[in-house]
Design a protein around this motif. Structure first.
Motif, PDB file in Angstrom:
ATOM      1  N   ASN A 471      97.487  97.330  89.601  1.00  0.00           N
ATOM      2  CA  ASN A 471      98.538  98.139  88.999  1.00  0.00           C
ATOM      3  C   ASN A 471      98.057  98.607  87.633  1.00  0.00           C
ATOM      4  O   ASN A 471      97.781  97.786  86.750  1.00  0.00           O
ATOM      5  N   ARG A 472      97.953  99.896  87.448  1.00  0.00           N
ATOM      6  CA  ARG A 472      97.392 100.438  86.208  1.00  0.00           C
ATOM      7  C   ARG A 472      98.262 100.101  84.999  1.00  0.00           C
ATOM      8  O   ARG A 472      97.744  99.805  83.917  1.00  0.00           O
ATOM      9  N   GLU A 473      99.583 100.137  85.157  1.00  0.00           N
ATOM     10  CA  GLU A 473     100.461  99.820  84.028  1.00  0.00           C
ATOM     11  C   GLU A 473     100.241  98.382  83.562  1.00  0.00           C
ATOM     12  O   GLU A 473     100.159  98.105  82.359  1.00  0.00           O
ATOM     13  N   PHE A 474     100.120  97.459  84.520  1.00  0.00           N
ATOM     14  CA  PHE A 474      99.844  96.067  84.177  1.00  0.00           C
ATOM     15  C   PHE A 474      98.509  95.955  83.447  1.00  0.00           C
ATOM     16  O   PHE A 474      98.409  95.307  82.392  1.00  0.00           O
ATOM     17  N   ASP A 475      97.467  96.574  83.985  1.00  0.00           N
ATOM     18  CA  ASP A 475      96.140  96.503  83.370  1.00  0.00           C
ATOM     19  C   ASP A 475      96.151  97.036  81.944  1.00  0.00           C
ATOM     20  O   ASP A 475      95.545  96.444  81.038  1.00  0.00           O
ATOM     21  N   ASP A 476      96.830  98.157  81.735  1.00  0.00           N
ATOM     22  CA  ASP A 476      96.873  98.765  80.401  1.00  0.00           C
ATOM     23  C   ASP A 476      97.564  97.843  79.398  1.00  0.00           C
ATOM     24  O   ASP A 476      97.113  97.715  78.249  1.00  0.00           O
ATOM     25  N   LEU A 477      98.649  97.214  79.808  1.00  0.00           N
ATOM     26  CA  LEU A 477      99.359  96.310  78.916  1.00  0.00           C
ATOM     27  C   LEU A 477      98.502  95.096  78.563  1.00  0.00           C
ATOM     28  O   LEU A 477      98.487  94.637  77.410  1.00  0.00           O
ATOM     29  N   VAL A 478      97.762  94.580  79.542  1.00  0.00           N
ATOM     30  CA  VAL A 478      96.862  93.449  79.280  1.00  0.00           C
ATOM     31  C   VAL A 478      95.752  93.856  78.320  1.00  0.00           C
ATOM     32  O   VAL A 478      95.416  93.123  77.379  1.00  0.00           O
ATOM     33  N   ASP A 479      95.185  95.042  78.528  1.00  0.00           N
ATOM     34  CA  ASP A 479      94.130  95.520  77.638  1.00  0.00           C
ATOM     35  C   ASP A 479      94.646  95.640  76.207  1.00  0.00           C
ATOM     36  O   ASP A 479      93.950  95.249  75.252  1.00  0.00           O
ATOM     37  N   ARG A 480      95.833  96.172  76.052  1.00  0.00           N
ATOM     38  CA  ARG A 480      96.409  96.310  74.701  1.00  0.00           C
ATOM     39  C   ARG A 480      96.656  94.940  74.079  1.00  0.00           C
ATOM     40  O   ARG A 480      96.390  94.725  72.892  1.00  0.00           O
ATOM     41  N   ALA A 481      97.149  94.006  74.883  1.00  0.00           N
ATOM     42  CA  ALA A 481      97.431  92.670  74.359  1.00  0.00           C
ATOM     43  C   ALA A 481      96.149  91.968  73.921  1.00  0.00           C
ATOM     44  O   ALA A 481      96.125  91.287  72.894  1.00  0.00           O
ATOM     45  N   LYS A 489     103.013  89.954  68.635  1.00  0.00           N
ATOM     46  CA  LYS A 489     102.900  91.250  69.305  1.00  0.00           C
ATOM     47  C   LYS A 489     102.118  91.123  70.610  1.00  0.00           C
ATOM     48  O   LYS A 489     102.462  91.754  71.614  1.00  0.00           O
ATOM     49  N   ALA A 490     101.058  90.324  70.570  1.00  0.00           N
ATOM     50  CA  ALA A 490     100.258  90.127  71.787  1.00  0.00           C
ATOM     51  C   ALA A 490     101.091  89.472  72.878  1.00  0.00           C
ATOM     52  O   ALA A 490     101.072  89.903  74.034  1.00  0.00           O
ATOM     53  N   VAL A 491     101.838  88.423  72.516  1.00  0.00           N
ATOM     54  CA  VAL A 491     102.691  87.749  73.498  1.00  0.00           C
ATOM     55  C   VAL A 491     103.702  88.730  74.073  1.00  0.00           C
ATOM     56  O   VAL A 491     103.965  88.737  75.285  1.00  0.00           O
ATOM     57  N   GLY A 492     104.275  89.564  73.224  1.00  0.00           N
ATOM     58  CA  GLY A 492     105.243  90.547  73.699  1.00  0.00           C
ATOM     59  C   GLY A 492     104.650  91.510  74.714  1.00  0.00           C
ATOM     60  O   GLY A 492     105.293  91.853  75.715  1.00  0.00           O
ATOM     61  N   LEU A 493     103.413  91.929  74.484  1.00  0.00           N
ATOM     62  CA  LEU A 493     102.752  92.832  75.423  1.00  0.00           C
ATOM     63  C   LEU A 493     102.455  92.123  76.745  1.00  0.00           C
ATOM     64  O   LEU A 493     102.606  92.711  77.818  1.00  0.00           O
ATOM     65  N   PHE A 494     102.041  90.871  76.660  1.00  0.00           N
ATOM     66  CA  PHE A 494     101.822  90.116  77.892  1.00  0.00           C
ATOM     67  C   PHE A 494     103.120  89.931  78.668  1.00  0.00           C
ATOM     68  O   PHE A 494     103.130  89.971  79.904  1.00  0.00           O
TER      69      PHE A 494
END
Length: 542
Positions: A471-481, A489-494
């Motif tokens: 899932n690209r949305e999941f991958d992008d959020l993990v990369d940002r985190a 902020k990292a925990v929030g993104l995860f």
């Protein structure tokens, strides 16, 4: 267990999640025998014990005994502490200089040098070596040449690794990653002796490492014998003469052997014995929260489970499972119904969010039937849950899950169980993409971080993404985190990424699992680390 890497914000979160290791049998049991050998239950690992090719619990137990890396995770807190690392320096969180402590050797007498690490990492990353943990080296520059997504590799070594001295080497990453050093306690990053490369077949038959134990013998399907390495240079020397890991295909048999005096240690008390274990063993029994979650994964490489509407079928199946009844009756409350995809041991600051799953993890038979119908029905009209039948009391709970689904759907043939004889065979079928329906997918954390419960399991092509969900949305959020320096902020993104897992029901969370162990009167100082694995080297035998 096992996979993925740390994140930039991890250092301050590492030691907070777990306050103390569970332990039992304090004292020396009236006098210990440092040369005595203990016996413990075990299961054959899936693969040969190459550090970069082992990402499951049984093999991991052995690697933890025969190898030591640059870092080691504290058996009480999980914190990454220096072991073979004299120091790891960086000025920009992207380029690192590693200095290896002098005086370390492998058990065959070879000196542990910077080259020992660089050679091992290059081997693990190489596409042609087909290592399960190659993914761990993806942040190092040159990984795309030695392990391309398509085609053949165009380089033999990672350009980001350079040996600069007998005990020094440099690492260049493709991006800033401030807690990269903390990932280096994972076994994929262990050093390897020249003997591994000079006679690989011989090494695989009898692995040579640099940990407190050495492999004496191994007969697949029977036993691995490990013995204390008397010349081990580390601070955590074995307090016993060795460990005989005995292969069991049924944990109930292991427990029976423990009670009969034929086995010293069982580190996963079977469900059928939970109602008796306290009376049987008294204070020789541990039951403590651990970073373990049990889930049902799906084969997304099968179009039947990866078509529009199938997320409703998966959600409906989740709502057909009466987690509360199963954890009460089968597990005697040594499991807790899961309401998210991580673990309560993380705590709220670490990313655990109770109730994130919402009603999808509640038992609602009427809604379950409705969602499954809206999603097009069960593929082929029924569902089969595959599991390994040799450890973990899986047969009992899989049957209970199927009974719950059948009752909820008012169809006694809706769900059936498909046992696979051994853990190794089960893992091989998963690796070969032979699953046609949901399958057991328990996860034991590598470190107490929300990232470790998400990225290795659900990120595209991650090392333990057995169902191949993408899932690209999941991958992008993990990369940002992963690139976020601020912990909150990292925990929030995860957590946002975890919401994507929830919305797609990428896997069905079942329950959080405690670590358990029972032992004979011969043993003392038995402990489980935060990952629910016995701290073998600390056990004393009388």
């Amino acid at each position: 267990m096992r996979g993925a890497t740390h994140v930039k914000w991890a250092a301050c979160a590492m030691a907070v999640a777990l306050a103390a290791t569970a332990c039992g049998g304090d004292g020396d049991g009236g006098g210990s025998d440092a040369g005595a050998v203990l016996s413990a239950s075990w299961g054959d690992p899936q693969n040969p014990l190459e550090p970069s090719n082992t990402n499951e619990v049984q093999g991991g137990k052995v690697l933890d005994m025969i190898f030591r890396g640059l870092k080691r995770y504290d058996p009480e807190t999980g914190e990454a502490k220096d072991m073979l690392a004299e120091r790891i320096e960086t000025s920009d969180s992207q380029n690192f200089t590693v200095t290896v402590k002098d005086g370390w050797t492998f058990s065959n007498g070879e000196k542990v040098t910077a080259q020992s690490f660089v050679d091992a990492w290059n081997y693990g990353a190489s596409l042609r070596n087909n290592q399960r943990n190659a993914y761990f080296f993806a942040y190092i520059e040159g990984y795309d040449q030695v392990h391309p997504e398509e085609g053949e590799q165009t380089a033999d070594t990672l350009s980001g690794l350079k040996v600069t001295g007998d005990l020094t080497f440099t690492v260049k990453l493709t991006q800033k990653f401030s807690t990269f050093p903390d990932t280096l306690g994972y076994n994929a990053f262990a050093p390897l002796p020249r003997a591994f490369f000079d006679d690989h077949d011989a090494w695989v038959k009898k692995p040579v490492g640099n940990g407190p134990y050495l492999v004496d013998s191994y007969t697949r399907g029977s036993q691995m014998s490990l013995r204390r390495w008397d010349d081990y240079p580390g601070p955590d020397k074995a307090q016993n003469g060795g460990v005989d890991l005995k292969v069991y295909t049924d944990n109930n048999t292991a427990y029976t052997d423990l009670m009969a005096g034929n086995l010293d240690l069982v580190d996963d008390v079977p469900a059928a014995q939970l109602k008796n274990v306290k009376n049987d063993l008294g204070d020789r029994y541990l039951n403590t929260p651990a970073g373990i979650i049990q889930t049902l994964a799906f084969p997304f490489y099968d179009d039947a489970w990866n078509k529009p509407g199938s997320e409703k079928v998966r959600k409906g199946l989740s709502m057909a499972i009466d987690r509360g009844q199963i954890t009460d009756t089968i597990f005697q409350k040594t499991r807790t119904p899961a309401t998210d995809w991580t673990s309560p041991v993380l705590g709220e600051d670490g990313g655990y969010r109770a109730g994130l799953c919402g009603e999808a993890c509640e038992y609602k038979p009427d809604e379950a039937r409705k969602l499954i119908e809206e999603g097009g029905g069960l593929p082929g009209g029924r569902v089969t849950i595959t599991f390994n039948a040799d450890t973990g009391s899986h047969r009992e709970w899989v049957n209970a899950v199927c009974n719950s689904i059948n009752n909820a759907l008012d169809d006694e043939r809706a769900c059936t169980a498909n046992p696979v004889g051994t853990f190794a065979d089960f893992r091989n079928e998963i690796t070969d993409r032979k699953m046609t329906g949901p399958f057991r997918a328990g996860w034991q954390m590598d470190y107490p971080l929300i990232q470790n419960f998400l990225q290795p399991l659900y990120y595209t092509d991650a090392s333990s993404n057995d169902g191949k969900w993408s899932n690209r949305e999941f991958d992008d959020l993990v990369d940002r985190a992963n690139q976020e320096a601020d912990t909150a902020k990292a925990v929030g993104l995860f957590q946002q990424a975890e919401e994507v897992v929830r919305d797609n029901m990428a896997a069905i969370p079942l329950w959080y699992q405690n670590g358990s162990a029972g032992w004979s009167e011969r043993l003392s100082d038995v402990k489980l680390n935060p990952f629910s694995v016995p701290v073998y080297e600390q056990i004393k035998v009388s």
